[in-house]
Design an enzyme around this catalytic site. Structure first.
Site, short mmCIF file in Angstrom:
data_model
loop_
_atom_site.label_atom_id
_atom_site.label_comp_id
_atom_site.label_asym_id
_atom_site.label_seq_id
_atom_site.Cartn_x
_atom_site.Cartn_y
_atom_site.Cartn_z
N ARG A 113 42.70 -62.27 -64.66
CA ARG A 113 43.84 -61.44 -64.23
C ARG A 113 43.65 -60.08 -64.87
O ARG A 113 43.58 -59.96 -66.11
CB ARG A 113 45.16 -62.06 -64.70
CG ARG A 113 46.32 -61.10 -64.60
CD ARG A 113 47.66 -61.74 -64.81
NE ARG A 113 48.02 -62.57 -63.67
CZ ARG A 113 49.26 -63.01 -63.43
NH1 ARG A 113 50.26 -62.67 -64.22
NH2 ARG A 113 49.52 -63.76 -62.38
N HIS A 132 46.59 -61.10 -54.86
CA HIS A 132 46.99 -62.26 -55.68
C HIS A 132 46.78 -63.53 -54.83
O HIS A 132 47.73 -64.19 -54.41
CB HIS A 132 48.46 -62.11 -56.10
CG HIS A 132 48.88 -63.05 -57.20
ND1 HIS A 132 48.01 -63.91 -57.82
CD2 HIS A 132 50.10 -63.25 -57.79
CE1 HIS A 132 48.68 -64.60 -58.75
NE2 HIS A 132 49.94 -64.23 -58.74
N GLN A 171 48.44 -67.14 -55.60
CA GLN A 171 49.86 -67.25 -55.28
C GLN A 171 50.07 -67.48 -53.78
O GLN A 171 50.84 -68.36 -53.38
CB GLN A 171 50.59 -65.96 -55.72
CG GLN A 171 52.09 -66.01 -55.45
CD GLN A 171 52.81 -67.03 -56.31
OE1 GLN A 171 52.69 -67.02 -57.52
NE2 GLN A 171 53.56 -67.93 -55.68
N ASP A 174 59.52 -59.67 -54.01
CA ASP A 174 58.76 -59.59 -55.27
C ASP A 174 59.38 -58.44 -56.07
O ASP A 174 60.14 -57.63 -55.52
CB ASP A 174 57.27 -59.31 -54.92
CG ASP A 174 56.34 -59.27 -56.13
OD1 ASP A 174 56.76 -59.65 -57.24
OD2 ASP A 174 55.17 -58.85 -55.95
N CYS A 195 57.48 -64.87 -55.65
CA CYS A 195 56.37 -65.37 -56.48
C CYS A 195 56.79 -65.57 -57.94
O CYS A 195 56.11 -66.29 -58.67
CB CYS A 195 55.17 -64.43 -56.36
SG CYS A 195 55.58 -62.72 -56.68
N ARG A 233 51.66 -73.97 -57.53
CA ARG A 233 50.55 -73.23 -58.15
C ARG A 233 49.64 -74.22 -58.88
O ARG A 233 48.42 -74.12 -58.82
CB ARG A 233 51.08 -72.19 -59.16
CG ARG A 233 51.78 -70.98 -58.56
CD ARG A 233 50.84 -70.05 -57.82
NE ARG A 233 49.76 -69.55 -58.66
CZ ARG A 233 49.85 -68.50 -59.48
NH1 ARG A 233 50.96 -67.80 -59.53
NH2 ARG A 233 48.81 -68.10 -60.20
N1 CP Z 1 53.63 -65.58 -59.89
C1 CP Z 1 52.82 -65.42 -60.94
O1 CP Z 1 51.64 -65.18 -60.83
O2 CP Z 1 53.46 -65.58 -62.14
P1 CP Z 1 52.88 -65.13 -63.56
O3 CP Z 1 52.79 -63.63 -63.54
O4 CP Z 1 53.90 -65.63 -64.55
O5 CP Z 1 51.55 -65.75 -63.75
N1 NVA Z 2 53.52 -57.82 -57.74
C1 NVA Z 2 53.73 -58.52 -59.00
C2 NVA Z 2 53.35 -59.95 -58.85
C3 NVA Z 2 53.64 -60.78 -60.08
C4 NVA Z 2 53.20 -62.22 -59.93
C5 NVA Z 2 52.92 -57.86 -60.08
O1 NVA Z 2 51.74 -57.53 -59.84
O2 NVA Z 2 53.44 -57.67 -61.18
#
Ligand code: CP
Ligand code: NVA
Length: 326
Positions: free
Chosen positions: A112, A139, A142, A230, A270, A298
């Site tokens: 990530r 992502h 997700q 989101d 998400c 997930r």
């Molecule tokens: N939705 C998601 O990816 O959650 P986190 O940012 O907590 O991993």
């Molecule tokens: N769009 C959000 C998604 C979090 C899971 C971010 O990137 O923070």
């Protein structure tokens, strides 16, 4: 004698949904269903015994961190957490060297990070499968889990209308790619300066997706099967928070908006959610909300993904073999 590099040409990664065909996705969903059933019934499924996953996190996480680590434990394997202060990609060493080193020790890498290019460089230099656990652009874990959750609730994905009320962010871009795989209708409502990338939308539209961009929330939501939202400020955009709070005031998923969608519509997010900003507490807690099913899935989806990627990549680990000159 000459050295032949059997490079990892058949290695499978998940950097975005472009890496998967619809048939691949269906195999992963079928495996998810089987593994979820086993987990619920307490049936052992140690399919990755002795395998190790490296988890690189340059941004915070709850769901991604816990589901990958717990998933690996349930599969009989092991996960190594590498937080922001550890590797320091681009500062302490390059993404390429990180991928090459990790490939000598682990069987899978999940990352990530901010720039999607970092993940592409890592994957290009790693001989083991690389999974994108979120970048500024995509992502995929997700959205795969979301598609699986929708299959549980709606039986089929084909032809569903998804209304996405948020900016053209990593989630929007990934849904746009999913729309191509399943000929979904994807309508995003957001202020004009926050629209998704046109190259990503155009490519999906060429592949058969219906992509609509509007500034009007009600227009996006009319007849929708799914209302997705989101956070207005994604990770890495914290210095834009005040401007975004002002720009997105009209883009809230609330009961008034929910009434415009189909009666059978489900609400998705998400997570993490900011109640009172992109979604009201009433809608998040309403019977139409399936946000915690998404969060649960997930785990099951990523377990299936890890097993599937390793199986699909079998025999592709970079190795040097000696071959006789003909
Ligand atoms: N939705 C998601 O990816 O959650 P986190 O940012 O907590 O991993
Ligand atoms: N769009 C959000 C998604 C979090 C899971 C971010 O990137 O923070």
């Amino acid at each position: 004698m000459r050295a032949l590099f059997m490079n990892a040409t058949t290695k499978r990664d998940l950097l975005s949904l472009k890496n998967l065909s619809r048939a691949d996705m269906e195999q992963i969903f079928a495996l998810t269903r089987a593994l979820k059933r086993k987990q619920k019934r307490g049936i052992s499924h140690r399919l990755l015994a002795g395998k190790t996953l490296a988890m690189i996190f340059e941004k915070p996480s709850l769901r991604t961190r816990v589901t990958f680590e717990v998933g690996m434990v349930q599969l009989g394997g092991h996960a190594v957490f590498l937080g922001p202060s550890e590797i320091q990609i681009g500062v302490r060493e390059t993404s390429a060297d990180c991928g090459r080193s990790l490939s000598r020790w682990v069987d899978l890498i999940m990352i990530r990070t901010f720039s999607h290019t970092t993940v592409e460089e890592l994957a290009a230099n790693a001989s083991v499968p690389v999974i994108n656990g979120l970048t500024d652009l995509f992502h995929p874990c997700q959205v795969l889990a979301d598609c699986y959750t929708l299959l549980e609730h709606k039986k089929s994905l084909d032809g569903l209308k998804i209304a996405f009320i948020c900016d053209g962010n990593n989630m929007a871009h990934t849904w746009i790619q999913a729309a191509e795989k399943y000929a979904l209708s994807f309508a995003i409502a957001c202020p004009r300066q926050y629209e998704p990338r046109t190259d990503i939308a155009r490519e999906a539209a060429k592949g058969g997706a219906e992509i609509f961009v509007t500034q009007e929330v009600q227009e996006a939501v009319r007849d929708a099967d799914v209302i997705y939202t989101d956070v207005w400020t994604s990770m890495g955009q914290e210095n834009e928070r005040d401007t975004r709070l002002r720009a997105f005031q009209r883009y809230q998923v609330n009961e008034e908006l929910l009434a415009v969608a189909r009666k059978t519509a489900v609400v998705m997010h998400c997570l993490p959610a900011h109640r009172g900003e992109e979604i009201t507490a009433e809608v998040l807690e309403s019977p139409q909300s399936i946000v915690f099913d998404q969060a649960e899935n997930r785990l099951h989806l990523q377990k299936a993904l890890m097993v599937w990627l390793l199986k699909a990549s079998k025999g592709s680990r970079a190795k040097t073999v000696k071959a006789s000159r003909q």
